[in-house]
Write a protein that holds these residues in place. Sequence first.
Motif, short mmCIF file in Angstrom:
data_model
loop_
_atom_site.label_atom_id
_atom_site.label_comp_id
_atom_site.label_asym_id
_atom_site.label_seq_id
_atom_site.Cartn_x
_atom_site.Cartn_y
_atom_site.Cartn_z
N ILE A 614 -27.95 -1.12 -41.26
CA ILE A 614 -29.36 -1.39 -40.96
C ILE A 614 -29.72 -2.82 -41.36
O ILE A 614 -30.49 -3.50 -40.68
N ARG A 615 -29.11 -3.28 -42.48
CA ARG A 615 -29.36 -4.65 -42.95
C ARG A 615 -28.51 -5.69 -42.21
O ARG A 615 -28.47 -6.85 -42.60
N ASN A 616 -27.81 -5.20 -41.17
CA ASN A 616 -26.98 -6.08 -40.34
C ASN A 616 -25.80 -6.69 -41.10
O ASN A 616 -25.29 -7.75 -40.72
N ASN A 617 -25.39 -6.03 -42.20
CA ASN A 617 -24.25 -6.51 -42.99
C ASN A 617 -23.00 -5.71 -42.57
O ASN A 617 -22.52 -4.83 -43.28
N ILE A 644 -20.99 2.34 -34.58
CA ILE A 644 -21.26 1.89 -33.21
C ILE A 644 -22.62 1.20 -33.12
O ILE A 644 -22.75 0.10 -32.58
N LYS A 645 -23.65 1.84 -33.68
CA LYS A 645 -25.00 1.24 -33.63
C LYS A 645 -25.05 -0.07 -34.42
O LYS A 645 -25.71 -1.03 -34.01
N GLY A 646 -24.32 -0.09 -35.55
CA GLY A 646 -24.29 -1.32 -36.36
C GLY A 646 -23.63 -2.47 -35.63
O GLY A 646 -24.15 -3.61 -35.62
N HIS A 647 -22.50 -2.21 -35.00
CA HIS A 647 -21.78 -3.26 -34.27
C HIS A 647 -22.57 -3.70 -33.03
O HIS A 647 -22.55 -4.89 -32.67
N CYS A 648 -23.25 -2.76 -32.38
CA CYS A 648 -24.07 -3.13 -31.22
C CYS A 648 -25.21 -4.05 -31.65
O CYS A 648 -25.52 -5.05 -30.97
N ARG A 651 -24.01 -7.34 -32.14
CA ARG A 651 -23.43 -7.85 -30.88
C ARG A 651 -21.90 -7.89 -30.90
O ARG A 651 -21.29 -8.69 -30.20
N ASN A 652 -21.30 -7.02 -31.73
CA ASN A 652 -19.83 -6.90 -31.72
C ASN A 652 -19.45 -5.81 -30.72
O ASN A 652 -18.98 -4.74 -31.07
N MET A 653 -19.67 -6.09 -29.42
CA MET A 653 -19.55 -5.04 -28.41
C MET A 653 -18.11 -4.57 -28.21
O MET A 653 -17.87 -3.41 -27.88
N LYS A 654 -17.17 -5.48 -28.40
CA LYS A 654 -15.76 -5.10 -28.24
C LYS A 654 -15.40 -4.02 -29.28
O LYS A 654 -14.76 -3.02 -28.96
N GLU A 655 -15.82 -4.23 -30.54
CA GLU A 655 -15.55 -3.28 -31.62
C GLU A 655 -16.30 -1.98 -31.39
O GLU A 655 -15.77 -0.88 -31.61
N TYR A 675 -25.56 5.90 -27.48
CA TYR A 675 -25.50 5.51 -26.07
C TYR A 675 -26.51 4.41 -25.77
O TYR A 675 -26.21 3.42 -25.09
N ASN A 676 -27.73 4.60 -26.29
CA ASN A 676 -28.78 3.60 -26.05
C ASN A 676 -28.37 2.24 -26.58
O ASN A 676 -28.56 1.21 -25.91
N ALA A 677 -27.80 2.22 -27.81
CA ALA A 677 -27.39 0.96 -28.42
C ALA A 677 -26.28 0.30 -27.61
O ALA A 677 -26.31 -0.93 -27.37
N LEU A 678 -25.28 1.08 -27.17
CA LEU A 678 -24.17 0.53 -26.37
C LEU A 678 -24.67 -0.02 -25.04
O LEU A 678 -24.29 -1.13 -24.61
#
Length: 747
Positions: A614-617, A644-648, A651-655, A675-678
């Motif tokens: 959530i803190r983007n860390n 998945i939501k954290g990486h999205c 913007r780490n979409m590949k991961e 799904y929404n985040a991806l």
Amino acid sequence: MKRRFPFSIRCFRIISHHSCFVSDCSPFFFFGRYLSQGVLASFSYTRPFPDYSPKKPTIKDAEIVHHITTTIKLRRSEPLRRVLKPYESKFRSDHLIWILMNIRNDYKLVLDLFDWACLRRDPTLEARCIVVQIATASKDLKMAHGLICDFWAKSNLNVSLSFTHFAERLIYTYKDWGSDPHVFDIFFQVLVEAGMFDEAGHLFNKLLNYGLVLSVDSCNLFLTRLSSNPDGIKMAVEVFNEYPEVGVSWNTASYNIIINILCQIGKIKEAHHLLVQMEFRGCMPDVVSYSTIIGRYCSASDLQKVLKLIEEMKIKGLKPNPYTYNSIVLLLCKTGKLSEAEMVLREMTIQGVIADNVVYTTLIDGFSKLGNVPAACRLFDEMRMRKIDPDFIAYTALIHGFCLAGKMMEADKLFHDMISRRLQPDEVTYTSLIDGYCKTGEMKKAFSLHNEMIQMGLTPNVVTYTALADGLCKQGEVDTANELLQEMCRKGLQLNICTFNSIINGLCKSGNIADAEKMMEEMKVAGPHPDVFTYTTLMDAYCKMGKMSKAHSLLQEMLDGGLQPTVVTFNVLMNGFCMSGMLEDGDKLLKWMLEKGIMPNATTYNSLMKQYAIRNNMRTTTEIYRGMCAQGVKPDDNTYNILIKGHCKARNMKEAWFLSREMVAKGFCLTASSYNALIKGFYKRKKMVEARELFEEMRRQGLVADREIYDIFVDMNYKEGNMEITLELCDEVIENCLVDRAKKKDM
């Protein structure tokens, strides 16, 4: 039965050395000798059976006997009662024996004459024994058995005296009237079946004096009947140990009886040792031998021993029987290995072994309790397809599964199906339904079932009242819950720790923390004493309120009281630290748990990862994830959705894409938010093919996308000229986003 000839003391010692079970087994088998030393000493010298010398008839008696004998032989086609009517007044018991001597080779005539004599007066014991000998020699063992049973069925018999007389007469008539040793087997079996074990033992010893050893089948019957009586178990083991010393050669059935006895009295190691010794003594273990021991190891939850014995059976070409399979299925279900248990069920089908009601019901119950209701339903339907009628236990197990899953419509439908099949629900069935309705907040329906239960003559138990009280507390009706508990006490039901924990949990859920604290203090004084669940419930309430110091003090109180916190207790604390933004304290707690050897689970790690994500860390989140895997903790669906939501978001979409595919491959399902985040992440990166593919997959899964995502694909399809899809998506937006929102507002 076999004839034995005299042998030397030296030979006897050799036989006893090689045959005695005691020498090879544990001290458990050193009982007092059942065979007397006198018998053992005299066994090397055997006496002959006595000659039969009946009383000589007078001239007058001889004439009567001759006339009767001639008449019944010549007029054998006529009813004997009519033929012998002229002789009734002259006929005496002695005449019967003299006539039998003349017709002994005509078995049917012997029986007819004996029946006729019995109608007039009870024949002498000697005459009965003679007919028993003739029946045995004629291979009519059933008749011989019945004739002996008839004698012992008489009322007011002096057992000891009657046994002595019967044994003496049978031995006296043996040599000249049959000489078939099976007659003593039959007498022995009758004594055993009648529970006259001491007399049976005395007969066995008596026959040794004449060089006769009873058949192993008779001895096996003796072992079986002794083992069915708690007082006879010790005697059975003594017999098994000592009879080989006088020539009894035990077979596989004999060993199986003793193995079963040892398992019954909890001597599983000795039983297993005897199984190993069987082959060394010339007896091959069979399926029953292995199944008995496997069943006992299953009861003791020793899966490793069970698997080893199954492997031994396969090597020896022995196929497990239904009892073996049933025991294994029960053990696997008991230890939570439901998938393996179902594999055993499939193996049974392949081997042509028909699974019974117990196997299916056990699996249905196991899957239901684990929350895998689809698997339980599949097995329930399979039962019916195989023409195995589910009983009320199977119905109750599946109803309980539906209730645990909150599927009360399905539970109610199954309940009425059960009643329509004239299966009577019990307290467990009603309590499962009541608990289910309480958990879904349908208290009116729960109390209706409670009343119906009482009308059916069933008594609500502590679990029933606990479910009702818990449901009332969650609805905020604490006073009503207390009244219910008072009613419970008036009925003589003792409140247990589960009842108090349910009330405290309900109070905490409804925000009545002060009342929950008060009840816990009362428990400390009056009992039952608070347990780990009690403390954890209150700690959870404090953590959700952000009162971490209070939660920590409760943990310390637990430890001071000697209670061992569970991983759930620590997860409550971890979640509290994370929700309060105290991530450093959360990190310290995780480190402390690992240092103390307390293994965290996926939930422990998920709480920390979620807050860091959530803190983007995502760097720290990924480190925690790797540490989790390094500790052997398997990620769950929540773990993947957090990552998945954290990486999205980062913007780490590949991961994120890689994790989503790995998650699906492991059988987990993405949540709507994942799904929404991806989809949003790929859309922002202009990856329209991937975004569209995920959107269609989401719709196939029946999940509802965000309004923003619907807007994206409505515009996209409109611009592409796909009007049919555009209108379809507009309908979905109205139904899923606008109508659902309006319904929620009305509620």
